[in-house]
Motif scaffolding. Structure first.
Motif, mmCIF file in Angstrom:
data_model
loop_
_atom_site.group_PDB
_atom_site.id
_atom_site.type_symbol
_atom_site.label_atom_id
_atom_site.label_comp_id
_atom_site.label_asym_id
_atom_site.label_seq_id
_atom_site.Cartn_x
_atom_site.Cartn_y
_atom_site.Cartn_z
ATOM 1 N N ALA A 630 -5.001 39.967 92.419
ATOM 2 C CA ALA A 630 -3.727 40.605 92.632
ATOM 3 C C ALA A 630 -3.450 40.798 94.153
ATOM 4 N N ARG A 631 -4.331 40.577 95.029
ATOM 5 C CA ARG A 631 -4.366 40.575 96.480
ATOM 6 C C ARG A 631 -4.502 39.405 97.130
ATOM 7 N N VAL A 632 -4.628 38.161 96.417
ATOM 8 C CA VAL A 632 -4.940 36.933 97.112
ATOM 9 C C VAL A 632 -3.823 36.008 96.594
ATOM 10 N N ASP A 633 -3.792 34.856 97.532
ATOM 11 C CA ASP A 633 -3.097 33.800 96.911
ATOM 12 C C ASP A 633 -3.643 32.613 96.106
ATOM 13 N N VAL A 634 -5.051 32.178 96.391
ATOM 14 C CA VAL A 634 -5.555 31.279 95.661
ATOM 15 C C VAL A 634 -6.948 32.015 95.508
ATOM 16 N N ALA A 635 -7.469 31.723 93.952
ATOM 17 C CA ALA A 635 -9.061 32.145 93.917
ATOM 18 C C ALA A 635 -9.756 31.109 93.330
ATOM 19 N N LEU A 636 -11.054 31.056 93.925
ATOM 20 C CA LEU A 636 -12.050 30.028 93.326
ATOM 21 C C LEU A 636 -12.781 30.826 92.508
ATOM 22 N N ILE A 637 -13.042 30.521 91.209
ATOM 23 C CA ILE A 637 -13.828 31.529 90.188
ATOM 24 C C ILE A 637 -15.126 30.404 90.058
ATOM 25 N N ALA A 638 -16.353 30.725 90.345
ATOM 26 C CA ALA A 638 -17.350 30.012 89.853
ATOM 27 C C ALA A 638 -18.039 30.523 88.863
ATOM 28 N N VAL A 639 -18.056 29.772 87.760
ATOM 29 C CA VAL A 639 -18.851 30.059 86.422
ATOM 30 C C VAL A 639 -19.915 28.858 86.155
ATOM 31 N N ASN A 640 -20.477 29.062 84.995
ATOM 32 C CA ASN A 640 -21.660 28.221 84.833
ATOM 33 C C ASN A 640 -21.464 27.137 83.624
ATOM 34 N N ASN A 641 -20.160 27.352 83.091
ATOM 35 C CA ASN A 641 -20.057 26.513 81.967
ATOM 36 C C ASN A 641 -18.752 26.331 81.769
ATOM 37 N N ASP A 642 -18.196 25.221 81.087
ATOM 38 C CA ASP A 642 -16.593 24.887 80.895
ATOM 39 C C ASP A 642 -16.058 25.947 79.818
ATOM 40 N N TRP A 643 -16.778 26.279 78.787
ATOM 41 C CA TRP A 643 -16.319 27.272 77.811
ATOM 42 C C TRP A 643 -15.969 28.405 78.586
ATOM 43 N N THR A 644 -16.633 29.074 79.601
ATOM 44 C CA THR A 644 -16.209 30.293 79.979
ATOM 45 C C THR A 644 -14.861 30.244 80.863
ATOM 46 N N ALA A 645 -14.821 28.893 81.549
ATOM 47 C CA ALA A 645 -13.658 28.804 82.254
ATOM 48 C C ALA A 645 -12.280 28.722 81.676
ATOM 49 N N GLY A 646 -12.332 28.019 80.402
ATOM 50 C CA GLY A 646 -11.104 28.104 79.712
ATOM 51 C C GLY A 646 -10.784 29.506 79.198
ATOM 52 N N SER A 647 -12.053 30.199 78.450
ATOM 53 C CA SER A 647 -11.877 31.330 77.725
ATOM 54 C C SER A 647 -11.422 32.376 78.812
ATOM 55 N N LEU A 648 -11.957 32.260 80.019
ATOM 56 C CA LEU A 648 -11.414 33.560 81.075
ATOM 57 C C LEU A 648 -10.092 33.128 81.347
ATOM 58 N N ASP A 649 -9.547 32.012 81.475
ATOM 59 C CA ASP A 649 -8.344 31.601 82.015
ATOM 60 C C ASP A 649 -7.256 32.182 80.982
ATOM 61 N N ARG A 651 -7.618 34.646 78.994
ATOM 62 C CA ARG A 651 -7.277 36.073 79.224
ATOM 63 C C ARG A 651 -6.544 36.569 80.346
ATOM 64 N N LEU A 652 -7.006 35.894 81.278
ATOM 65 C CA LEU A 652 -6.073 36.037 82.820
ATOM 66 C C LEU A 652 -4.561 35.777 82.567
ATOM 67 N N SER A 653 -4.370 34.894 82.050
ATOM 68 C CA SER A 653 -2.935 34.384 81.837
ATOM 69 C C SER A 653 -2.125 35.456 81.027
ATOM 70 N N ALA A 654 -2.775 36.189 80.223
ATOM 71 C CA ALA A 654 -1.943 37.168 79.578
ATOM 72 C C ALA A 654 -1.390 38.584 80.518
ATOM 73 N N PHE A 655 -2.076 38.219 81.908
ATOM 74 C CA PHE A 655 -1.442 39.321 82.655
ATOM 75 C C PHE A 655 -0.448 38.828 83.645
ATOM 76 N N GLY A 656 -0.072 37.668 83.591
ATOM 77 C CA GLY A 656 1.126 37.195 84.357
ATOM 78 C C GLY A 656 0.666 37.107 85.687
ATOM 79 N N LEU A 657 -0.476 36.831 86.345
ATOM 80 C CA LEU A 657 -0.730 36.962 87.837
ATOM 81 C C LEU A 657 -0.236 35.699 88.479
ATOM 82 N N PRO A 658 0.292 35.741 89.602
ATOM 83 C CA PRO A 658 0.987 34.651 90.263
ATOM 84 C C PRO A 658 -0.161 33.792 90.997
ATOM 85 N N THR A 659 -1.282 34.338 91.116
ATOM 86 C CA THR A 659 -2.404 33.694 91.989
ATOM 87 C C THR A 659 -2.845 32.489 91.244
ATOM 88 N N GLU A 660 -2.987 31.379 92.270
ATOM 89 C CA GLU A 660 -3.373 30.143 91.885
ATOM 90 C C GLU A 660 -5.133 30.200 91.619
#
Length: 866
Positions: A630-649, A651-660
């Motif tokens: 909510a307070r940054v423009d771009v976030a790099l999110i380090a995960v250890n597997n592709d599945w988490t990246a897709g699943s987490l994204d 979940r985050l999409s539901a909040f309508g955050l403008p952050t890249e």
């Protein structure tokens, strides 16, 4: 399963959830569950191990404080004042099972406080849904000072205004979607209020009423009124709200109360429903008890159902239950006649079926039954349906039902002034409008539905938890899946698909040969199966190999348990769906291992970190991540597997955050999530270590990635915990199968095909057991290739393998395989680094890779720089 549902399944897209073998392996150990059962948990939206543990325990000790509900404190104050002043109170309920149980619960509880209280439920036929001005005026004339609504009222804006005008205080408790403005009442308690921070939004009306009773009990120094959880269970299951979170905990606690039969009315109702000798499950409540409560509200006086639930006399309870059962049979006959007429009208007008929604009306239809018929037509035609019963007063009252992806409540809101009143939620709503405006409403409603569905794939879909050969179904899996009960909305029975299953026997059973009993065979394993309401598919089942949708279950008969499959759909076998064979690279897709290091190390560009937060093992990692985004423009999110990246994204999409959002796996970038597009210089950037780094080289890669955003301000956040360390260990071990696993894989290959005979990779995938998911299998095969044990060829239809050497008798030198050696070294390096990753001070851990300026620690940050 009705024929309509069967047709829907047959023509639907069977969507098999993407597997996460790494969590399967880790959680399987942590939760004592088979891997397939773990995948079901993941498919239910549990991404953290602690969330999964809470789901399995589902205890009421995790229930939220009712005072967290907006308006609850004011409601308790007003009701307490009415009780103590001996002021007359009236409970105003809805006529469905949710409203009836809410009314019975609150009425009984308040009488236990010695309140002067009665109840009122409007007639569905004469008054319709929601608060009624005439009924409120009558209450005031009778000396009622306070009306408490249950399961209704949140959209009754004008009625609340009129109540205030005549000096009648109103406390509204509801769970439906509010309009833009709340009613002008003393208090409005509804978890769906936009200003309500209550963590669980899925309560039924009876759940909200129970929360009110809990808050009142605590105000009076009494224990929580758990004796009413049988009523909460009935209303919650009947209203088809998600059986997750608090709902699941309450239903799980309430089902035993129904089984014990302490409430005479429910025991008598179970008797007439034929449940006295059967287990009382959520399904039994939904199909045995709830319809009989609902029926009396649809075509009779719902007050009869309240009287049944409050009855303290066994003969009286039996007589009332018999009346409700008779009303239910009458309802079924009325429903069948309306459904038949609606089908005939649609068959005579094919163009109506091709439009985005169906709207039908008739003066001969019963307003209390059209909602059930609308649901059946939605199943059959897979589009929103509104059915209206034209009344003698010139109004048309009815119900609308919808499909996933089309919010019928929003569709009705778009109809605006065409409606006299409406209320409901995404998939179901009630509505009233002038009968002479039905034609105009039809066009507006259809146009609104078309707009809501624009650009969406609305084909019917069946969510399948896993693809699983029936040879892999055993007693342990069936017992494990039973731990996920009670099943219902939001938590359906686990659904698997098996492909190419042979039907050894198939015969029709049951009254009118409705059901299909089968013996199924796959890979020399036979299993008994039952397919309810699929008797008409007997010839189809005998015709050849089938793909089947099924749920494993333990069937108890005469004190003995037997494993069987409950088949929920079948179709002739087509090409097996599954991931294509990928390159047998040394590190599998989604791995935590980066590519081999370059001969010359790249310099690590320095970036000044202005904020460092250490939230390792944070209790709510998602909330912490949302706060960062909510307070940054771009976030790099380090995960250890592709599945988490897709699943987490997702979940985050539901909040309508403008952050890249950009995701990094093992230092390599994945496609970003939502946001504003490519980063530009001078922006605030954050690096979030959602999973642990695998070593200093990984931290250097992450520092390079953060520097590449050219931020004006840079933050680094540690959000991982001990479970993530174990997950990374599993991923790394998967990329370096040990000697025992490789020996077992080689034995499987030799059994599948002797030396010199080709065997398809797909067949090897089906034959392997244990931890050999496809990604790990490809690593193992690549190791064998490097050792010269097999060759890969392209057969006509699929890539195949040939064992290139006779059976190996000498001990293999696994170290001669670069893939094996690389995986082993990565695993050992992380084992040496993991303790530091988990427990070292943040500055010591990150200092070599990042330049750290003075940070701005938050109030709850552990180890923040300062």
């Amino acid at each position: 399963m009705s024929p309509a549902v069967r047709r829907s399944l047959a023509g639907a897209v069977w969507e098999v959830a993407e597997a996460d073998p790494d969590r399967q392996e880790l959680w399987s150990r942590e939760l004592d569950l088979p891997p397939a059962a773990v995948q079901v948990l993941l498919n239910r939206g549990f991404h953290e191990l602690e969330e999964a543990k809470q789901f399995l325990s589902a205890g009421l000790e995790e229930a939220h404080d009712p005072l967290m509900l907006a308006g609850m404190a004011q409601a308790v104050d007003r009701i307490q004042r009415a009780v103590e002043d001996k002021e007359r109170i009236r409970i105003y309920g809805d006529y469905d099972a949710d409203g009836v149980t809410s009314t019975a619960l609150l009425l009984s509880f308040l009488r236990g406080l010695a309140a002067d209280v009665d109840f009122y439920i409007p007639s569905r036929l004469d008054e319709g849904y929601g608060l009624n001005p005439a009924a409120l005026a009558e209450a005031r004339d009778q000396g009622i000072g306070l009306v408490v609504s249950v399961d209704c009222g949140v959209t009754s804006l004008e009625e609340a205004r009129q109540a205030a005008a005549i000096g009648l205080d109103l406390v509204i408790t509801d769970h439906h979607e509010p309009l833009g403005t709340l009613p002008a009442a003393v208090s409005v308690v509804d978890p769906k209020r936009s200003d309500c921070s209550y963590p669980f939004k899925g309560l039924a009306g009876v759940g909200v009423a129970y929360k009110l009773a809990v808050a009142l009990a605590r105000r009076y120094g009494r224990p929580d009124p758990g004796e009413y959880l049988d009523l909460v269970t009935l209303g919650t299951v009947a209203d088809v709200v998600p059986l997750l979170g608090e709902n699941r905990a309450m239903v799980r606690a309430g089902l035993p109360l129904i089984r014990q039969g302490g409430r005479l009315g429910l025991r008598a109702l179970a008797d007439v429903a034929g449940l006295s000798t059967r287990p009382i499950t959520a399904e039994a409540v939904a199909f045995g008890l709830a319809p009989r409560i609902n029926a009396i509200g649809r075509i009779g006086d719902a007050g009869e159902a309240v009287a049944l639930l409050l009855s303290g006399d066994w003969p009286d309870a039996c007589a009332r239950a018999a009346r409700l059962d008779a009303e239910n049979r009458s309802r079924q006959q009325i429903e069948a006649a309306i459904l038949d007429e609606a089908r005939r009208r649609l068959e005579a007008d094919p163009a109506a079926v091709e439009r985005p929604a169906i709207v039908l009306s008739s003066p001969s239809w019963h307003v209390g039954v059209v909602g059930i018929v609308a649901s059946k037509l939605v199943e059959e035609y897979h589009r929103p349906v509104a059915l209206l019963a034209e009344q003698p007063d010139g109004q048309a009252r009815g119900s609308a039902r919808s499909i996933p992806g089309i919010d019928v409540f929003q569709a009705l809101k778009a109809c605006g002034e065409a409606l006299t009143r409406f209320g409901g939620h995404e998939l179901a709503a009630g509505l009233t409008l002038p009968a002479d405006g039905v034609a105009s409403f039809r066009e507006t409603f259809i146009e609104s539905v078309a707009h809501l569905g624009e650009g969406r794939d609305l084909r019917p879909r069946v969510d399948v938890d896993a693809e699983l050969p029936i040879a892999a179904v055993d007693h342990r899996l069936a017992h494990a899946l039973q731990r996920f009960a009670p099943f219902g909305a939001g938590n359906p029975p686990p659904l698997m698909v098996a492909r190419g299953v042979e039907t050894v026997e198939a015969r029709c059973v049951g009254q009118d040969s409705t059901h299909l009993r089968m013996k199924l065979r796959q890979e020399q394993r036979d299993l008994e199966a039952i397919a309810f309401n699929l008797g008409s598919a007997v010839e189809e089942a005998r015709r050849g190999p089938q793909d089947i949708l099924f749920s494993p279950e333990m069937n108890e008969w005469n004190g003995r348990e037997r494993l069987q499959l409950v088949v929920r759909g079948l179709r002739a076998t087509g090409p097996a769906a599954g991931p294509a064979a990928g390159p047998a690279a040394g590190s599998a897709a989604g791995s935590a291992v980066a590519d081999p290091p370059l001969a010359v190390a790249r310099p690590v560009p320095r970036v000044v970190v202005t904020r460092l937060e250490d939230r390792r093992a944070a209790p709510d990692r998602l909330a912490a991540l949302i706060e960062i985004l909510a307070r940054v423009d771009v976030a790099l999110i380090a995960v250890n597997n592709d599945w988490t990246a897709g699943s987490l994204d997702g979940r985050l999409s539901a909040f309508g955050l403008p952050t890249e959002r950009r995701y990094l796996v093992g230092g390599r970038p994945l496609a970003g999530g939502g946001g504003r597009g490519p980063a530009t210089p001078g922006r605030r950037a954050a690096l979030v270590l959602y999973h642990p780094p695998t070593g200093p080289a990984d931290l250097d890669e992450l520092a390079r990635a953060l520097a590449a955003t050219d931020p004006s301000e840079a933050e680094v956040h540690l959000l991982y915990g001990p479970a993530d360390i174990r997950l990374t260990e599993v991923i790394l071990a998967r990329q370096a199968p040990d000697r025992g696993a490789l020996v077992e894989l080689y034995r499987t290959l030799r059994e599948a095909a002797p030396y010199g005979v080709a065997v398809a990779i797909g067949r090897v995938t089906r034959l392997t057991r244990g931890p050999w998911d496809r990604a790990r299998l490809m690593v193992g095969l690549h190791i064998f290739e490097e050792l010269g044990l097999l060759e890969r060829i392209m057969a006509a239809n699929e890539e195949s393998l040939i064992l290139s050497k006779p059976a190996v008798k000498a001990k293999l030198d696994l170290e001669s395989s670069p893939a094996y050696r690389r995986g082993r070294l990565a695993r050992e390096a992380f084992a040496a680094f993991s303790l530091e990753a988990l427990s070292a001070e943040a500055l010591a851990l990150l200092g070599p890779a990042f330049s750290l300026a003075k940070a701005s620690p938050g109030p709850e940050e552990r180890g923040a720089v300062g």
